[in-house]
Design a protein around this motif. Sequence first.
Motif, short mmCIF file in Angstrom:
data_model
loop_
_atom_site.label_atom_id
_atom_site.label_comp_id
_atom_site.label_asym_id
_atom_site.label_seq_id
_atom_site.Cartn_x
_atom_site.Cartn_y
_atom_site.Cartn_z
N HIS A 13 0.73 -0.74 -0.21
CA HIS A 13 0.17 0.36 -0.08
C HIS A 13 1.04 1.22 0.01
CE1 HIS A 13 -3.46 -3.15 1.97
NE2 HIS A 13 -3.85 -2.63 1.12
N ARG A 14 1.86 1.82 0.84
CA ARG A 14 3.36 2.71 0.87
C ARG A 14 3.25 2.71 -0.14
NH1 ARG A 14 7.79 3.77 1.22
NH2 ARG A 14 8.69 5.43 2.62
N THR A 15 3.90 2.24 -1.26
CA THR A 15 4.76 2.15 -2.47
C THR A 15 3.51 2.43 -3.49
OG1 THR A 15 6.21 0.73 -2.26
CG2 THR A 15 6.17 1.99 -4.74
N THR A 16 2.51 2.60 -3.28
CA THR A 16 1.49 2.63 -4.01
C THR A 16 0.80 3.82 -4.18
OG1 THR A 16 0.35 0.83 -3.70
CG2 THR A 16 -1.15 1.71 -5.15
N ILE A 17 0.66 4.21 -2.67
CA ILE A 17 0.16 5.60 -2.50
C ILE A 17 1.16 6.38 -2.88
CG2 ILE A 17 -0.50 7.38 -0.66
CD1 ILE A 17 -1.91 4.80 0.69
N ALA A 18 2.19 6.46 -2.52
CA ALA A 18 3.45 7.41 -2.22
C ALA A 18 3.53 7.49 -4.65
CB ALA A 18 4.49 6.99 -1.86
N LEU A 19 3.72 6.21 -5.25
CA LEU A 19 3.17 6.89 -6.32
C LEU A 19 2.05 8.03 -7.02
CD1 LEU A 19 4.06 3.83 -8.16
CD2 LEU A 19 5.84 5.47 -8.27
N ALA A 20 1.05 7.44 -6.40
CA ALA A 20 -0.09 8.14 -6.97
C ALA A 20 -0.43 9.89 -6.11
CB ALA A 20 -1.23 7.61 -5.95
N TYR A 21 0.50 9.95 -5.19
CA TYR A 21 0.19 11.47 -4.26
C TYR A 21 0.93 12.21 -4.95
CZ TYR A 21 -4.39 9.97 -2.85
OH TYR A 21 -6.02 9.85 -2.94
N PHE A 22 2.46 11.00 -4.89
CA PHE A 22 3.49 11.93 -4.85
C PHE A 22 4.78 12.32 -6.23
CE2 PHE A 22 3.41 10.26 -0.09
CZ PHE A 22 2.90 11.59 0.08
N THR A 23 4.40 11.50 -7.18
CA THR A 23 4.76 11.21 -8.71
C THR A 23 3.82 11.68 -9.65
OG1 THR A 23 4.34 9.07 -8.83
CG2 THR A 23 6.51 9.32 -7.41
N THR A 38 -3.42 4.37 -14.00
CA THR A 38 -2.73 2.89 -14.97
C THR A 38 -0.68 3.12 -15.38
OG1 THR A 38 -4.66 3.73 -16.67
CG2 THR A 38 -2.82 2.50 -17.29
N GLU A 39 -0.79 4.01 -15.39
CA GLU A 39 0.32 4.35 -15.37
C GLU A 39 1.14 3.51 -13.88
OE1 GLU A 39 1.85 8.44 -17.43
OE2 GLU A 39 0.70 8.13 -15.28
N ILE A 40 0.72 3.97 -12.67
CA ILE A 40 1.10 3.06 -11.47
C ILE A 40 1.08 1.29 -11.84
CG2 ILE A 40 0.49 2.57 -8.87
CD1 ILE A 40 -0.19 5.44 -9.05
N ARG A 71 -7.07 2.74 -2.29
CA ARG A 71 -8.10 3.12 -1.51
C ARG A 71 -8.16 2.25 0.17
NH1 ARG A 71 -11.12 -0.10 -3.79
NH2 ARG A 71 -11.46 -2.02 -2.05
N ASP A 72 -7.36 0.85 0.37
CA ASP A 72 -7.58 -0.23 1.48
C ASP A 72 -6.22 0.72 2.28
OD1 ASP A 72 -9.30 -1.53 0.91
OD2 ASP A 72 -8.02 -2.86 -0.36
N GLY A 73 -5.35 1.34 1.60
CA GLY A 73 -3.75 2.07 2.07
C GLY A 73 -4.50 3.65 2.53
N MET A 74 -4.85 4.23 1.66
CA MET A 74 -6.03 5.43 2.88
C MET A 74 -6.62 5.27 3.20
SD MET A 74 -4.68 7.48 0.41
CE MET A 74 -5.43 9.00 1.03
N ALA A 75 -7.00 4.53 3.66
CA ALA A 75 -8.20 3.84 4.88
C ALA A 75 -7.64 3.32 5.85
CB ALA A 75 -9.22 2.60 4.54
N LYS A 76 -6.28 3.30 6.10
CA LYS A 76 -5.62 2.50 7.45
C LYS A 76 -4.79 3.62 7.30
CE LYS A 76 -4.49 -2.19 5.57
NZ LYS A 76 -3.67 -2.76 5.52
N MET A 77 -4.78 4.47 6.74
CA MET A 77 -4.18 5.84 7.28
C MET A 77 -4.65 6.93 8.18
SD MET A 77 -1.59 7.34 3.60
CE MET A 77 -1.45 9.06 4.55
#
Length: 191
Positions: free
Chosen positions: A144-154, A159-161, A177-183
């Motif tokens: 989740h961490r890497t996926t969220i970082a790619l979505a919000y910080f890059t 689709t690119e992710i 979605r799941d990572g944001m809920a955990k955050m």
Amino acid sequence: MRSVEKQRRTEHGDEADALLGRVAQGDENAFAELYDAWAGRLLALIIRIVIDRSQSEEVLQEVMLEAWRRAPSFDPSRGTGRAWLVTMARHRAIDRVRSSQAARDREDAWQGYLPDSDVTAAEVEDRMEAGRVRDALDAVGEPHRTTIALAYFTGLTHTEIAERMGVPLGTVKSRIRDGMAKMRAHLGEQR
């Protein structure tokens, strides 16, 4: 030799007593004489206590102003004019030292709160909030961490992710979605 010194001190004390008596009646010339006779001696005493010459000169001015204002309260039966002036100078000098130390202590205490004098309160809050977000992001763990970082910080699209990570598009969306809920849950616990 001691009797000569004592006689000189008595004369100076008597001189101060007489001048203070005239100052108490509003005699400006007597005040000028008092200032000329005692300013140098009082300044020497004040400098020994305060150390800083400019502050010592300010203290001397305060003492002489106080002598002018309080001259009517001087009572020669309670002590000499010399002792009265020296006591005022000593007390004012000690007050100045204490005041300066208190100001330094306050300044030192504030330095702990603001590491850089150019930092505003809003910047401090932003840094604190960024720290909480980083902690929450670390708490959600991988992947989740890497996926969220790619979505919000890059700025990559979902689709690119998915292409970069080699996973289906639906998996990327679920991880975000799941990572944001955990955050959110983690951030809610911190508050």
